[in-house]
Design an enzyme around this catalytic site. Structure first.
Site, PDB file in Angstrom:
ATOM      1  N   HIS A   1      -2.852  -3.432  -5.928  1.00 28.03           N
ATOM      2  CA  HIS A   1      -3.241  -3.015  -4.575  1.00 28.03           C
ATOM      3  C   HIS A   1      -4.751  -3.094  -4.401  1.00 28.03           C
ATOM      4  O   HIS A   1      -5.501  -2.307  -4.971  1.00 28.03           O
ATOM      5  CB  HIS A   1      -2.743  -1.592  -4.290  1.00 28.03           C
ATOM      6  CG  HIS A   1      -3.078  -1.131  -2.911  1.00 28.03           C
ATOM      7  ND1 HIS A   1      -3.441   0.159  -2.619  1.00 28.03           N
ATOM      8  CD2 HIS A   1      -3.107  -1.800  -1.733  1.00 28.03           C
ATOM      9  CE1 HIS A   1      -3.685   0.271  -1.333  1.00 28.03           C
ATOM     10  NE2 HIS A   1      -3.487  -0.918  -0.778  1.00 28.03           N
TER      11      HIS A   1
ATOM     12  N   GLU B   1      -5.789  -0.934  -7.592  1.00 26.61           N
ATOM     13  CA  GLU B   1      -4.777  -0.088  -8.213  1.00 26.61           C
ATOM     14  C   GLU B   1      -3.782  -0.979  -8.961  1.00 26.61           C
ATOM     15  O   GLU B   1      -3.196  -1.882  -8.366  1.00 26.61           O
ATOM     16  CB  GLU B   1      -4.058   0.758  -7.163  1.00 26.61           C
ATOM     17  CG  GLU B   1      -4.965   1.804  -6.523  1.00 26.61           C
ATOM     18  CD  GLU B   1      -4.255   2.638  -5.478  1.00 26.61           C
ATOM     19  OE1 GLU B   1      -4.559   3.840  -5.376  1.00 26.61           O
ATOM     20  OE2 GLU B   1      -3.401   2.084  -4.742  1.00 26.61           O
TER      21      GLU B   1
ATOM     22  N   SER C   1       0.819  -1.205   0.000  1.00 27.67           N
ATOM     23  CA  SER C   1       0.000   0.000   0.000  1.00 27.67           C
ATOM     24  C   SER C   1       0.853   1.255   0.000  1.00 27.67           C
ATOM     25  O   SER C   1       0.321   2.364  -0.058  1.00 27.67           O
ATOM     26  CB  SER C   1      -0.916   0.002   1.231  1.00 27.67           C
ATOM     27  OG  SER C   1      -0.163  -0.171   2.413  1.00 27.67           O
TER      28      SER C   1
ATOM     29  N   ASN D   1      -3.793   5.827  -1.032  1.00 34.62           N
ATOM     30  CA  ASN D   1      -3.136   5.970   0.259  1.00 34.62           C
ATOM     31  C   ASN D   1      -2.380   7.290   0.400  1.00 34.62           C
ATOM     32  O   ASN D   1      -2.149   7.750   1.515  1.00 34.62           O
ATOM     33  CB  ASN D   1      -2.215   4.778   0.536  1.00 34.62           C
ATOM     34  CG  ASN D   1      -2.963   3.667   1.245  1.00 34.62           C
ATOM     35  OD1 ASN D   1      -3.646   3.893   2.226  1.00 34.62           O
ATOM     36  ND2 ASN D   1      -2.866   2.464   0.719  1.00 34.62           N
TER      37      ASN D   1
END
Length: 283
Positions: free
Chosen positions: A138, A150, A117, A188
């Site tokens: 991700h 992702e 992440s 993130n």
């Protein structure tokens, strides 16, 4: 692209969720961890989830799914996997060492992916020979519900591979997004402020203030969950670890800085829902 045999490394919350989702796509899945106890717990939780969905009439093939997933130690896994997804602790050196071993173990056609992440993909790709077949995938917690994935292309990742995976996830009703290979990627990086600013507003532990901030962001901001509710769901320990990684990666940029309250709660082993106590209490 055909993905039939999937290996997921790491049987924690994310790894087990990823394994469950791939199984629900009728892939053959092997879930791997160093802890037999953790593997057995993860498999039991996955089976329980399917049983509950079946009882509610939301799943008709629970019995079939149970035959498609198995738990293994790493040296028991078949070497002909189509895709290996790493979902272990957010520690760069441990991940690099793992990928070095995976690169040597699996057949040449196997795609290697990290669910990291926070760490740039190219830093992990340095540990492998198959750099063109290495990328970031991700997922978000819970992986069986959250649609976003992702897709992160490293410096040497195959452009075609990334586009093929994008199309495959899109065909499975996920919402893939191409991301730049930078610390925290899209979500993130943005989310550090979603958590960080409320923590700085509250500053010290105060459940009334935490509830107020959560309520405002839901009612006014339109978010489905407030930041304190979401940290409890994700795991305060996981959230804190990601915050620290992103902060370090951006040369300790103040806006990404972890908050003392996060560290305090991690030190007290108050991780949120999974420990029955975080910002809120859970029975």
């Amino acid at each position: 692209m055909k993905l039939q045999k999937i290996v997921v490394i790491g049987a924690g919350t994310m790894g087990s969720g990823i394994a469950q989702w791939f199984t629900q796509q009728l892939c053959s899945v092997e879930l791997v961890d160093n802890s037999q106890a953790q593997l057995e717990k993860a498999l039991k939780d996955i089976h329980t989830s399917w049983d509950k969905l079946a009882e509610k009439g939301k799943l008709s093939n629970a019995a079939e799914l149970k035959t498609l997933i198995s738990i293994k130690m790493i040296d028991q896994v078949a070497k002909d996997a189509d895709l290996v997804v790493e979902a272990i602790i957010e520690n760069l050196e441990i991940k690099r060492e793992l990928f070095k071993k995976l690169d040597a173990y699996f057949g040449p056609h196997t795609i290697l992916a990290s669910n990291t992440s926070s760490f740039p993909i190219h830093l992990m790709a340095e540990a492998v020979e198959r750099k063109d077949k290495f990328l970031g995938l991700h997922f978000f917690n819970p992986a069986t519900i959250m649609k976003l994935v992702e897709v992160i292309k490293g410096k040497d990742s195959s452009e075609k591979l990334c586009r093929d995976l994008y199309a495959w996830f899109d065909s499975k009703d996920k919402k893939p997004a191409f991301c730049k290979d930078s610390p925290g990627f899209i979500v993130n990086r943005v989310a550090r402020n979603f958590y960080g600013e409320p923590l700085r507003i509250v500053d010290t532990e105060n459940e009334a203030k935490e509830k107020e901030v959560d309520a405002i962001l839901k009612e006014v901001g339109g978010f489905k969950m407030g930041p304190f509710e979401l940290m409890d769901l994700i795991g305060i320990d996981v959230n804190y670890s990601v915050t620290c990684s992103v902060w370090e990666a951006y040369d300790k940029e103040p806006r990404f800085a972890p908050h003392k309250l996060q560290k305090q709660m991690v030190d007290e082993k108050r991780f949120g829902r999974k420990s029955k106590r975080g910002f809120y209490k859970y029975d």
